[in-house]
Design a protein around this motif. Structure first.
Motif, PDB file in Angstrom:
ATOM      1  N   PHE A  27      92.660 -49.602  -1.550  1.00  0.00           N
ATOM      2  CA  PHE A  27      92.267 -48.540  -2.489  1.00  0.00           C
ATOM      3  C   PHE A  27      92.615 -48.937  -3.920  1.00  0.00           C
ATOM      4  N   LEU A  28      93.796 -49.491  -4.134  1.00  0.00           N
ATOM      5  CA  LEU A  28      94.207 -49.920  -5.473  1.00  0.00           C
ATOM      6  C   LEU A  28      93.295 -51.022  -6.006  1.00  0.00           C
ATOM      7  N   GLY A  84      85.410 -43.956  -5.531  1.00  0.00           N
ATOM      8  CA  GLY A  84      84.395 -44.423  -4.586  1.00  0.00           C
ATOM      9  C   GLY A  84      84.623 -45.867  -4.183  1.00  0.00           C
ATOM     10  N   GLY A  85      84.915 -46.704  -5.177  1.00  0.00           N
ATOM     11  CA  GLY A  85      85.220 -48.104  -4.874  1.00  0.00           C
ATOM     12  C   GLY A  85      86.490 -48.235  -4.062  1.00  0.00           C
ATOM     13  N   GLY A  86      87.495 -47.419  -4.398  1.00  0.00           N
ATOM     14  CA  GLY A  86      88.763 -47.471  -3.684  1.00  0.00           C
ATOM     15  C   GLY A  86      88.632 -47.071  -2.225  1.00  0.00           C
ATOM     16  N   SER A  94     102.435 -54.375   2.435  1.00  0.00           N
ATOM     17  CA  SER A  94     102.535 -52.965   2.820  1.00  0.00           C
ATOM     18  C   SER A  94     101.202 -52.473   3.380  1.00  0.00           C
ATOM     19  N   ASN A  95     100.987 -51.180   3.351  1.00  0.00           N
ATOM     20  CA  ASN A  95      99.816 -50.567   3.942  1.00  0.00           C
ATOM     21  C   ASN A  95      98.523 -51.126   3.339  1.00  0.00           C
ATOM     22  N   LEU A  96      97.676 -51.704   4.177  1.00  0.00           N
ATOM     23  CA  LEU A  96      96.448 -52.323   3.688  1.00  0.00           C
ATOM     24  C   LEU A  96      95.467 -51.297   3.150  1.00  0.00           C
ATOM     25  N   LEU A  97      95.487 -50.084   3.689  1.00  0.00           N
ATOM     26  CA  LEU A  97      94.591 -49.036   3.199  1.00  0.00           C
ATOM     27  C   LEU A  97      94.909 -48.696   1.744  1.00  0.00           C
TER      28      LEU A  97
END
Length: 229
Positions: A65-66, A165-167, A58-61
């Motif tokens: 983030f996950l 921030g990491g996501g 699915s969506n790489l963004l």
């Protein structure tokens, strides 16, 4: 502590402390984990890993983030390791952009908190301020655990900011499909083997800035509420 209560001759006491006690305690702990909570944690890890696999198409963004949130949730703990193993598995299949995301996520907590302890010292006690430079150096080297003492003292003020921030950083990197030339180690000094080092570095700085801004906002809001109360 229970095993230490067993009395042995003085000549064997050092052997008991160095070899026998940790060996028996380790075996008993493993057996307890296998028949008790270990089954639950195994199920949890497997479920998280399956969830990430299901998301990979699915969506790489969103997936990025996950992965960043999972990496910084427990800062080197079991959820972090699920994200790590997922990125390693993807990397062995040639999708090294996943490991490029993990390398940036694990650097952010140490770097952001280390910098904040110097720039905004009022939010930290003396111990954390003194540990700031070493925490930043550990973060630079990709060691997340340096941020754990900060998170333990103020989990609400630290952990959500580090996750987001990491996501943000990992989402940007994964959606940009930035590759890395290795799936071992990884930190800022891995820039020579990153396909787009300037973009990776820019997303890394953005992740640090987001973590610092959110930490500042959360701590300021909570401090204001305390003052009002």
């Amino acid at each position: 502590m229970l095993i230490r209560q067993i009395k042995v001759p003085a000549v064997l006491d050092s052997v008991k402390m160095i070899i026998v006690t940790p060996l028996i305690a380790g075996i008993l702990t493993i057996l307890f984990m296998l028949v008790g909570p270990g089954k639950f944690f195994a199920f949890l890890n497997t479920s998280l890993f399956d969830f990430l696999n299901a998301m990979s198409g699915s969506n790489l963004l969103i997936l990025g983030f996950l992965l960043g949130c999972m990496s910084n949730l427990d800062m080197g703990g079991p959820i972090n390791k699920v994200a790590y193993l997922f990125c390693i598995g993807a990397g062995t299949n040639g999708n090294t952009e996943f490991y490029a995301t993990f390398t940036v996520a694990k650097c952010i907590p140490g770097m952001s908190l280390g910098i904040m302890s110097f720039v905004f010292p009022k939010f930290f006690d003396e111990e954390d301020r003194l540990a700031g430079p070493s925490t930043a150096i550990l973060g630079f080297c990709g060691i997340t655990e340096g941020a754990i003492p900060y998170a333990v003292k103020d989990p609400i003020g630290i952990i959500p900011a580090q996750m987001i921030g990491g996501g943000v950083a990992t989402g940007l990197i994964l959606s940009s499909k930035i590759q890395i030339g290795t799936i071992a180690g990884g930190a800022v000094f891995m820039l020579p083997v990153i396909s787009e080092p300037l973009a990776w570095l820019a997303y890394f700085i953005i992740g640090i800035a987001v973590s610092m801004a959110l930490t500042f906002a959360i701590k300021t809001m909570r401090k204001s509420k305390v003052v009002v109360a």
